[in-house]
Every structure is written in structure tokens, then in C-alpha cells.
Scaffold this motif. Sequence first.
Motif, mmCIF file in Angstrom:
data_model
loop_
_atom_site.group_PDB
_atom_site.id
_atom_site.type_symbol
_atom_site.label_atom_id
_atom_site.label_comp_id
_atom_site.label_asym_id
_atom_site.label_seq_id
_atom_site.Cartn_x
_atom_site.Cartn_y
_atom_site.Cartn_z
ATOM 1 N N SER A 38 -5.384 3.549 18.084
ATOM 2 C CA SER A 38 -4.303 3.619 17.530
ATOM 3 C C SER A 38 -3.747 4.486 15.671
ATOM 4 O O SER A 38 -5.172 4.503 15.253
ATOM 5 C CB SER A 38 -3.438 1.989 16.582
ATOM 6 N N ARG A 39 -2.651 5.026 16.658
ATOM 7 C CA ARG A 39 -2.136 6.240 15.425
ATOM 8 C C ARG A 39 -1.730 4.921 14.479
ATOM 9 O O ARG A 39 -1.153 6.546 13.307
ATOM 10 C CB ARG A 39 -0.963 7.099 15.845
ATOM 11 N N GLY A 40 -1.471 3.295 14.334
ATOM 12 C CA GLY A 40 -0.455 3.019 13.309
ATOM 13 C C GLY A 40 -1.289 3.387 12.418
ATOM 14 O O GLY A 40 -2.826 2.627 12.329
ATOM 15 N N HIS A 41 -0.063 3.471 10.919
ATOM 16 C CA HIS A 41 -0.815 2.756 9.807
ATOM 17 C C HIS A 41 -0.001 2.967 8.394
ATOM 18 O O HIS A 41 1.483 2.265 9.449
ATOM 19 C CB HIS A 41 -1.695 4.221 9.419
ATOM 20 N N THR A 42 -0.528 2.229 7.277
ATOM 21 C CA THR A 42 0.991 1.969 6.438
ATOM 22 C C THR A 42 0.405 3.086 5.481
ATOM 23 O O THR A 42 -0.862 3.680 4.997
ATOM 24 C CB THR A 42 0.309 0.551 5.864
ATOM 25 N N LEU A 43 1.907 3.531 4.650
ATOM 26 C CA LEU A 43 2.238 4.308 3.767
ATOM 27 C C LEU A 43 2.163 3.273 2.556
ATOM 28 O O LEU A 43 3.377 2.442 2.810
ATOM 29 C CB LEU A 43 2.598 5.320 4.602
ATOM 30 N N ARG A 44 1.834 3.628 1.681
ATOM 31 C CA ARG A 44 1.678 2.449 0.608
ATOM 32 C C ARG A 44 2.331 3.654 -0.847
ATOM 33 O O ARG A 44 1.340 4.380 -0.723
ATOM 34 C CB ARG A 44 0.561 1.616 0.671
ATOM 35 N N PHE A 45 3.672 3.313 -1.907
ATOM 36 C CA PHE A 45 4.082 4.623 -1.968
ATOM 37 C C PHE A 45 4.001 3.871 -3.601
ATOM 38 O O PHE A 45 3.259 2.602 -4.058
ATOM 39 C CB PHE A 45 4.750 4.540 -2.004
ATOM 40 N N ASP A 46 3.477 4.250 -4.745
ATOM 41 C CA ASP A 46 3.687 4.257 -6.104
ATOM 42 C C ASP A 46 3.987 2.713 -6.674
ATOM 43 O O ASP A 46 3.859 2.626 -7.306
ATOM 44 C CB ASP A 46 3.061 5.136 -6.547
ATOM 45 N N GLY A 47 5.856 2.809 -5.969
ATOM 46 C CA GLY A 47 6.725 1.794 -6.312
ATOM 47 C C GLY A 47 6.565 0.801 -5.874
ATOM 48 O O GLY A 47 6.816 0.158 -6.012
ATOM 49 N N GLY A 48 5.775 0.787 -4.822
ATOM 50 C CA GLY A 48 5.539 -0.568 -4.117
ATOM 51 C C GLY A 48 5.875 -1.184 -2.830
ATOM 52 O O GLY A 48 5.557 -1.838 -1.953
ATOM 53 N N VAL A 49 5.817 0.619 -2.521
ATOM 54 C CA VAL A 49 7.129 0.016 -0.652
ATOM 55 C C VAL A 49 5.637 0.552 0.007
ATOM 56 O O VAL A 49 5.152 1.535 -0.608
ATOM 57 C CB VAL A 49 8.090 0.781 -1.409
ATOM 58 N N SER A 50 6.289 -0.349 0.654
ATOM 59 C CA SER A 50 5.185 0.175 2.481
ATOM 60 C C SER A 50 5.999 0.960 3.699
ATOM 61 O O SER A 50 6.813 0.355 3.085
ATOM 62 C CB SER A 50 4.072 -0.773 2.877
ATOM 63 N N ILE A 51 5.190 0.792 4.368
ATOM 64 C CA ILE A 51 6.160 1.962 5.490
ATOM 65 C C ILE A 51 5.036 1.618 6.397
ATOM 66 O O ILE A 51 4.113 2.504 6.546
ATOM 67 C CB ILE A 51 6.884 2.858 4.967
ATOM 68 N N ALA A 52 5.038 1.567 7.943
ATOM 69 C CA ALA A 52 5.067 1.354 8.726
ATOM 70 C C ALA A 52 4.881 2.673 9.181
ATOM 71 O O ALA A 52 6.325 3.114 9.362
ATOM 72 C CB ALA A 52 5.023 0.337 9.485
#
Length: 168
Positions: A38-52
Motif C-alpha cells: 500500500s502507498r497509503g500513508h498519513t501526513l501530520r502537520f505541526d498544527g495537529g491536522v492529519s491528511i490521508a
Amino acid sequence: VVSDSKGVVAAASAEVIIVTRDGKLPVSDGDFLAGHYSRGHTLRFDGGVSIAASASPSVVRAPWSVEAAVDPEEMFVAALSSCHMLWFLDLARHAGIVVEAYVDEAEGVMGRLERGKMAVTRVVLRPRLTLAAPADEALIAELHHKAHEACFIANSVKTEIVVEPQAA
């Protein structure tokens, strides 16, 4: 964005996380070397937002990509669009223009570079504004030009960026 006395800029950070099972990359049939993971992953940013996030299904076929996730090329186009919008809104504010709505249907174009490598070679921004009162079209065009010139992201890439303001 913070600049120190030497002009060093500290910007936002991002963390890339691959969801694992038992400490292993998630795979559909166990054949990593064949690209069956799977190439699926999560990006987490310093403000707390997560993006698939995932590779684009046009680059890596399902089930090893996640169509509902954002791919790097989409994020690139979105970053350029967002940066332009933020600069434009600030410039409009300083010019006394009240923007009630801003919609950009931005589009990225993939192409081959001279070396034969693929890249996002062109991005077209198509901002459509709703203003509180009519404004001079030449002034709006000038603000878009200034926003493009000021955008940190646009200044950081080789990609051709075209701004085509749309009628509201």
C-alpha cells in the motif's frame, strides 16, 4: 514563518507515517519486491491536522494506491493555489477591496522534462472572486501579479505557473 537575525526561515514541519501491521509495511499479498504494498500513508502537520495521502491511482494502480487520499501532485497544486490566495487576499485588503468569496479551480499538468523525467510542468490557477463592490479589473490583475511574485511556493519551483482570473 519566523526569520532569525541571519535570515534563516523556520517553516511548518510535516511527519509522514506509514501505517504498519506487526511492524511491517501493509501488503496485500506479501510481495514487496513486486510493488505489492500500500502507498497509503498519513501526513501530520505541526498544527495537529492529519491528511490521508497516497500515490496517485494514475501512477500506482489499485489496490496499492488509495483513490480517496490526496496524492503529492494534488498537494503541490493545492500549495501553489493556497499561497497565491493568501497573498492575493492580503494585497486586496491593503488596497481596500473586500473579497467575500475566493474559489480557485487550479489544475496541474504532468509532462516530461528534457532529461525524460516526469514532473508537474505547468500549473494553471483560475481564481474566481466575489467582491463586496465592483473593482477595477486592471487593479485586480495587478494584485494577482503581485500575489504570484510574492508567493513563497511559486518562488521555490521551476514549474510554469499561469494565473487566469475567472469572471464571477
